[in-house]
Write a protein that holds these residues in place. Structure first.
Motif, mmCIF file in Angstrom:
data_model
loop_
_atom_site.group_PDB
_atom_site.id
_atom_site.type_symbol
_atom_site.label_atom_id
_atom_site.label_comp_id
_atom_site.label_asym_id
_atom_site.label_seq_id
_atom_site.Cartn_x
_atom_site.Cartn_y
_atom_site.Cartn_z
ATOM 1 N N GLY A 1 0.836 -1.210 0.000
ATOM 2 C CA GLY A 1 0.000 0.000 0.000
ATOM 3 C C GLY A 1 0.862 1.248 0.000
ATOM 4 N N GLY B 1 2.675 12.324 -9.156
ATOM 5 C CA GLY B 1 1.943 11.281 -8.417
ATOM 6 C C GLY B 1 0.604 11.809 -7.940
ATOM 7 N N THR B 2 -0.061 11.001 -7.129
ATOM 8 C CA THR B 2 -1.410 11.335 -6.662
ATOM 9 C C THR B 2 -1.456 12.700 -5.966
ATOM 10 N N THR B 3 -0.505 12.921 -5.054
ATOM 11 C CA THR B 3 -0.502 14.169 -4.284
ATOM 12 C C THR B 3 -0.375 15.369 -5.219
ATOM 13 N N HIS C 1 -7.059 10.057 2.644
ATOM 14 C CA HIS C 1 -5.626 10.250 2.878
ATOM 15 C C HIS C 1 -5.389 11.760 3.020
ATOM 16 N N SER D 1 -3.421 13.579 1.637
ATOM 17 C CA SER D 1 -3.228 14.190 0.304
ATOM 18 C C SER D 1 -4.531 14.679 -0.304
ATOM 19 N N THR E 1 -11.798 8.911 -2.108
ATOM 20 C CA THR E 1 -10.935 7.818 -2.519
ATOM 21 C C THR E 1 -11.770 6.620 -2.958
ATOM 22 N N VAL F 1 -10.576 3.465 -2.837
ATOM 23 C CA VAL F 1 -10.267 2.435 -1.842
ATOM 24 C C VAL F 1 -9.551 3.120 -0.682
ATOM 25 N N ASN G 1 -6.941 3.634 1.993
ATOM 26 C CA ASN G 1 -5.589 3.086 2.136
ATOM 27 C C ASN G 1 -5.374 2.468 3.506
ATOM 28 N N ASP H 1 -9.841 9.541 -6.050
ATOM 29 C CA ASP H 1 -8.453 9.219 -5.712
ATOM 30 C C ASP H 1 -8.263 7.712 -5.927
ATOM 31 N N ALA I 1 -5.336 6.093 -5.909
ATOM 32 C CA ALA I 1 -4.002 5.630 -5.472
ATOM 33 C C ALA I 1 -4.031 4.182 -5.010
ATOM 34 N N GLN I 2 -5.121 3.802 -4.310
ATOM 35 C CA GLN I 2 -5.182 2.426 -3.774
ATOM 36 C C GLN I 2 -6.104 1.523 -4.576
ATOM 37 N N SER J 1 -0.876 6.949 -8.652
ATOM 38 C CA SER J 1 0.597 6.973 -8.627
ATOM 39 C C SER J 1 1.144 5.684 -9.218
ATOM 40 N N HIS K 1 4.024 4.310 -8.626
ATOM 41 C CA HIS K 1 4.860 3.489 -7.723
ATOM 42 C C HIS K 1 4.070 2.498 -6.894
ATOM 43 N N LYS K 2 2.751 2.678 -6.827
ATOM 44 C CA LYS K 2 1.938 1.708 -6.087
ATOM 45 C C LYS K 2 1.437 0.604 -7.014
HETATM 46 C C1 LIG Z 1 -5.487 6.858 -0.926
HETATM 47 C C2 LIG Z 1 -4.198 7.583 -1.131
HETATM 48 N N1 LIG Z 1 -4.225 8.809 -1.661
HETATM 49 C C3 LIG Z 1 -3.090 9.501 -1.904
HETATM 50 C C4 LIG Z 1 -1.858 8.970 -1.605
HETATM 51 C C5 LIG Z 1 -0.627 9.762 -1.911
HETATM 52 O O1 LIG Z 1 0.097 9.127 -2.926
HETATM 53 P P1 LIG Z 1 1.545 9.644 -3.365
HETATM 54 O O2 LIG Z 1 2.375 9.651 -2.112
HETATM 55 O O3 LIG Z 1 2.014 8.633 -4.354
HETATM 56 O O4 LIG Z 1 1.371 10.997 -3.927
HETATM 57 C C6 LIG Z 1 -1.781 7.704 -1.050
HETATM 58 C C7 LIG Z 1 -0.484 7.126 -0.674
HETATM 59 O O5 LIG Z 1 -0.380 6.259 0.158
HETATM 60 C C8 LIG Z 1 -2.981 6.988 -0.816
HETATM 61 O O6 LIG Z 1 -2.962 5.764 -0.295
#
Ligand SMILES: Cc1ncc(COP(=O)(O)O)c(C=O)c1O
Length: 405
Positions: free
Chosen positions: A29, A92-94, A122, A124, A170, A172, A174, A199, A201-202, A222, A224-225
């Motif tokens: 995650g 990335g997501t942020t 999250h 972010s 989001t 999912v 995280n 979002d 990301a997850q 993102s 990288h996930k």
């Molecule tokens: C649901 C969710 N949103 C946003 C982020 C931020 O992602 P990043 O650090 O790749 O920008 C994460 C990272 O864990 C996340 O799990």
């Protein structure tokens, strides 16, 4: 069935001992490991094709530009996006959420407007909106959780007012792994003509995502996930927002013409990609998508779902363990605590057995406040994890509980 050995062979990092034990990587995650094809794609890019992109007439520059734009197409195809220009490369997501927030703040969000988030966002997907709200007398409204820690969709209707300008949520969680019921969110949003930012990301690492079907205004994730490199991700804009989102991060590459008096900005993705982008990252992101396509995202989901159900069942059989967001409808993540123990102690002791887990608030402090806990231990899965690893984890978790009691 997936060939687990063949998959694991592609992740050389997994083949190592930590504290004398085989590494068990349950921190996907936070970031997943990268297959050889992704590592090689980045290395080959720097070995053979490195050059700056766009506006270069020399061969190497054209090759790098082609690779960068081909990566955009691969990613757009994967997410079933109509026009590849709707995929904007970000860090990335942020970074993507900030790009949307800063853009919307320019001419869409007005003083006193309201944005709806969920309790399990999250940080972010909280902080950019909070910053805007603080500076503009705006208000954040939050979808509460029900007793079982799923979202209270009924209360969403009550949160909506004529000042609601966005639902940012989001797909999912995280921390809990719970999958948001997007259809419910969308039906309420569409009825009230409110744009939705999703979002991913997850969700993107675990589930098939068809952006035409999802039909949201903004989607972010993102690389990288999802087996790709760090420092690259995407912002998807619906056709409407591709035309209407104001530029908030100007710079070289985003323009058509510049004079000291006025700048005409480019159309399409470049409008939102200032400066030299992470070219190797985009190439690596596309290689990660190729890897996911080769395995099959549905197979990835099914395999991880089996692991989640298996681990969740075994964990609930341990009387000292509290599992949060217990549900059959989850993607890749389980959060838990050992009664009376600090999550850091549990995580540190599991590491002694080579098991990598994440501990703490997982950048979801408001959720922690809602659950009245300081943090959790989180295990999160990827395609290379196995039931044998879960068995070993359960055995060692029981040992850790004995050691701590
Ligand atoms: C649901 C969710 N949103 C946003 C982020 C931020 O992602 P990043 O650090 O790749 O920008 C994460 C990272 O864990 C996340 O799990």
């Amino acid at each position: 069935m997936i060939d687990q050995n063949k998959i694991r062979e592609q992740f050389p990092i997994l083949n190592q001992k930590i504290n004398g034990y085989d590494l068990i990587y349950f921190d996907n995650g936070a970031t997943s490991q990268k297959p050889l094809t992704v590592i090689d794609s980045i290395s080959n890019y720097y070995k053979n094709s490195n050059s700056n992109i766009h506006r270069g007439v020399h061969t190497l520059s054209r090759t790098a530009t082609e690779l960068f734009e081909k990566s955009r197409k691969t990613i757009a195809n994967y997410f079933n996006v109509k026009n590849d220009q709707q995929i904007i490369f970000t860090a990335g997501t942020t970074d993507s959420i900030n790009l949307v927030a800063n853009g919307l703040a320019k001419n869409y969000l007005k003083r006193g407007d309201e944005i709806i988030l969920s309790t399990y966002e999250h940080h972010s997907n909280i902080l950019p909106w909070q910053l805007w709200a603080e500076e503009n007398g705006g208000k954040l409204k939050v979808i509460p959780l029900l007793e079982d820690q799923s979202l209270d969709y009924v209360s969403l209707e009550k949160l909506i007012s004529d000042k609601t300008k966005l639902i940012a949520i989001t797909q999912v969680s995280n921390t809990l792994g719970l999958i948001t019921d997007l259809e419910k969110i969308k039906s309420i949003a569409q009825k009230n003509n409110i744009p939705v930012l999703l979002d991913g990301a997850q969700s993107a690492p675990h589930m098939a995502i068809d952006l035409q079907k999802l039909d949201v205004d903004f989607f972010v994730c993102s690389a990288h996930k999802m087996y790709g490199p760090t420092g690259i991700g995407l912002l998807y804009l619906s056709e409407k927002w591709l035309k209407e989102l104001p530029v908030s991060k100007p710079g070289g590459g985003t323009i058509k013409t510049v004079t000291f008096e006025k700048t005409e900005y480019a159309e399409g993705a470049l409008r939102f990609e200032p400066g030299t982008p992470h070219i190797a990252g985009a190439v690596g992101f596309a290689a990660a998508i190729d890897f996911i396509n080769e395995v099959g995202i549905q197979k990835i989901f099914d395999h991880e779902d089996e692991l989640v159900q298996y681990a969740q069942l075994k964990m609930t059989e341990i009387p000292e363990v509290i599992v949060y967001g217990k549900s059959a409808h989850k993607a890749g993540v389980i959060s838990f605590n050992v009664k009376g123990q600090h999550p850091f102690d549990v995580g540190t002791l599991l590491d002694k057995y080579g098991i990598a887990v994440r501990t703490g608030h997982h950048c979801t402090q408001p959720l922690m406040q809602c659950l009245t806990i300081q943090g959790t231990v989180r295990i999160s899965f990827a395609i290379y994890n196995t039931k044998q690893e879960i068995d070993f984890f359960i055995e060692k978790l029981k040992k850790v509980i004995t050691m701590l009691s």
